[in-house]
Write a protein that holds these residues in place. Structure first.
Motif, short mmCIF file in Angstrom:
data_model
loop_
_atom_site.label_atom_id
_atom_site.label_comp_id
_atom_site.label_asym_id
_atom_site.label_seq_id
_atom_site.Cartn_x
_atom_site.Cartn_y
_atom_site.Cartn_z
N PRO A 66 0.83 -1.22 0.00
CA PRO A 66 0.00 0.00 0.00
C PRO A 66 0.86 1.26 0.00
O PRO A 66 1.89 1.33 0.67
CB PRO A 66 -0.81 -0.13 1.30
N ALA A 67 0.41 2.25 -0.76
CA ALA A 67 1.13 3.52 -0.83
C ALA A 67 0.69 4.42 0.31
O ALA A 67 -0.43 4.31 0.82
CB ALA A 67 0.90 4.19 -2.17
N ALA A 68 1.56 5.32 0.71
CA ALA A 68 1.23 6.31 1.73
C ALA A 68 1.29 7.70 1.12
O ALA A 68 1.94 7.92 0.09
CB ALA A 68 2.21 6.20 2.90
N VAL A 69 0.60 8.64 1.73
CA VAL A 69 0.63 10.02 1.24
C VAL A 69 2.03 10.59 1.47
O VAL A 69 2.55 10.56 2.59
CB VAL A 69 -0.41 10.87 1.98
N PRO A 70 2.68 11.09 0.41
CA PRO A 70 4.03 11.64 0.61
C PRO A 70 4.01 12.86 1.53
O PRO A 70 3.12 13.71 1.44
CB PRO A 70 4.45 12.05 -0.81
N VAL A 71 4.95 12.92 2.43
CA VAL A 71 5.09 14.05 3.34
C VAL A 71 6.53 14.55 3.27
O VAL A 71 7.43 13.82 2.86
CB VAL A 71 4.73 13.67 4.80
N PRO A 72 6.77 15.82 3.63
CA PRO A 72 8.14 16.34 3.56
C PRO A 72 9.12 15.48 4.35
O PRO A 72 8.81 15.02 5.45
CB PRO A 72 8.01 17.75 4.17
N ALA A 73 10.29 15.26 3.78
CA ALA A 73 11.31 14.42 4.40
C ALA A 73 12.52 15.27 4.78
O ALA A 73 12.84 16.26 4.11
CB ALA A 73 11.74 13.31 3.44
#
Length: 504
Positions: free
Chosen positions: A283-290
């Protein structure tokens, strides 16, 4: 896209993991790497040898010379060249050549026997993808169609990192899967470090649609066996710009291309292909700043010097291994290493896997701290588990490449040993089959942080997977089911020679 293989079950993934760990001696033949065997380490994909180039800018290291190492100030954005080129060079670029070293030229990232199996592609909102060719100091237009799902949003670009596992020698067998994923984690940390230094927001996708589309792109780039990629989106950056002809092409290396094809058909890769493909179908996750840097702090050396000094240690010819000289350190230096090791991974699927990793530290000759075994907390703090003088020498007995007439092994003289441990069975049962692949990425992330912090102290940091898990587990008192998955040896080398500067 090509049809996906049947996803493996959790027990199949666990067996694969144990075959490279505590059951290695029962399920695998010993690894015997012959450096005379030809490899494809420096061979660009077949679709990335054309005339259309976008040159990378010069002077990246000069931008970093006045930037103190640490998590404080950011580099000035260059006014005379696109930021993207400087960012890529700072992340993955060439550094030096060691004249008597048979390994390939030194870069900003650690790589097993300097094979550098991780390749980088840049994808803009339109036009061809660009392949990062460090020896041509350019992005080379890739003669392969970019899947629409991989195109970035407006005012952004995507960087695809993928491991070509066939760049590693065939005798490594299924271990090539682990090493490829481990180095993906190292390269990801390096890329995000450079993005943060140049104040460029970034998000990461290790699972889902974009990595699956990127997998198709790298497969179309030429022969070889590729890992499932990691995709980083750099926000606020335009594409690489137009590609212009140079009038020359990279010559086709027929023998090496054939080696890529033959090696990709090896049973150790074809039989294990579904294992790392689990990241594609997870499952993919919502990209967040890294972020890749610890809390703001500045040291006495520059980022340019740290990237130049970063090393995994070495020995003079004709030896193999790495040399270490006894040295002392301070509690502040150890705390810095722990802080860099403790920087959180990008939020999403990696988070739960990193949280399941324990960090054990073995110290000796550290002012203000007794010799012995410590646990590192996520915030970088250290807790003493037990006092023990001479513990590194006991652990050296379990290192995979022992002290011998043709091999040096300086584990006994290391100033600190950093073990990452996990209950892999529990991890896979709780997080699913993709957890093993994500575990390697998370381990690489930690290892590169240690490598940067060690370089700032004039030390090397050598990631290693070759050790006796049972001996290490006993000496560290690990609970049943938990075993070490990666070791990073930190110390001062007793071997040095003049370097040739390869920075442009």
């Amino acid at each position: 896209m090509s049809s996906a293989p049947e996803p493996p079950s959790a027990p199949e993934v666990l067996r694969f993991a144990l075959a490279q760990g505590p059951l290695r001696g029962l399920l695998l033949d010993p690894i015997a790497v012959d450096e005379r065997i030809a490899t494809t380490a420096l061979l660009p994909p077949a679709a990335a040898r054309g005339e259309e180039l976008h040159p990378l800018p010069a002077g990246t290291f000069r931008l970093l010379q006045d930037l103190p190492f640490g998590g404080g100030r950011r580099a000035e954005r260059p006014a005379d060249a696109p930021l993207l080129g400087h960012l890529l060079v700072a992340a993955l670029g060439m550094q030096r050549r060691e004249p008597s070293n048979p390994a390939n030229d030194h870069r900003t990232v650690a790589s097993v026997r300097s094979k550098f199996p991780v390749h980088a592609l840049v994808v803009g909102t339109d036009g061809p993808a660009g392949y990062l060719d460090l020896y041509r100091h350019a992005l080379v237009a890739l003669d392969a169609e970019v899947p629409p799902e991989l195109r970035p949003p407006d005012s952004a670009i995507r960087v695809v990192l993928a491991g070509r596992l066939t760049d590693l020698p065939t005798p490594y067998g299924i271990l090539r899967r682990a090493l490829g994923e481990l180095e993906l984690g190292i390269n990801l940390r390096a890329l995000l470090t450079a993005a943060e230094l140049f104040d460029c927001p970034a998000t990461v996708q290790t699972t889902g649609t974009e990595p699956a589309a990127a997998e198709q792109l790298v497969a179309d780039s030429g022969p070889g066996c590729w890992s499932t990629p990691v995709v980083t989106t750099l926000h606020g950056l335009p594409g690489p710009g137009p590609f212009g002809p140079t009038g020359t092409r990279r010559p086709l290396a027929t023998e090496l291309d054939a080696l890529l094809t033959d090696s990709a058909a090896h049973p150790s890769l074809t039989g294990s292909a579904p294992i790392t493909a689990t990241r594609r179908t997870a499952p993919a996750a919502v990209p967040v700043p890294a972020a890749a840097l610890p809390k703001p702090a500045e040291g006495p050396v520059s980022w340019a010097e740290v990237l130049w000094n970063r090393s995994a240690g070495r020995v003079p010819l004709p030896l193999t291994g790495f040399s270490v000289r006894p040295s002392s350190s301070t509690a502040a230096e150890v705390e810095s290493l722990a802080a860099w090791a403790g920087v959180p991974v990008p939020s999403g699927p990696l988070t739960a896997v990193r949280d399941a990793l324990s960090v054990h530290v073995v110290l000796q000759h550290t002012a203000g701290l007794p010799d012995g075994h410590y646990r590192a907390a996520p915030d970088g703090g250290l807790a003493l588990v037990r006092r023990a003088e001479g513990l590194p020498a006991e652990l050296e007995a379990g290192f995979g490449y022992p002290l011998a007439p043709g091999n040096d092994s300086g584990v006994r003289h290391a100033s600190s040993l950093w073990f990452l441990t996990a209950d892999v069975q529990q991890l896979i049962e709780q997080q699913g089959p993709a957890a093993w692949s994500l575990l390697q990425l998370a381990s690489g992330w930690v290892a590169h942080g240690l490598g940067l912090a060690a370089a700032a102290q004039g030390r090397f940091a050598r990631p290693a997977r070759s050790f006796d898990e049972h001996l290490v587990g006993r000496l560290l008192g690990l609970p049943a089911g938990e075993y070490p998955v990666l070791l990073t040896v930190c110390g001062r080398t007793r071997y040095a020679e003049p370097y040739l500067d390869l920075r442009v």
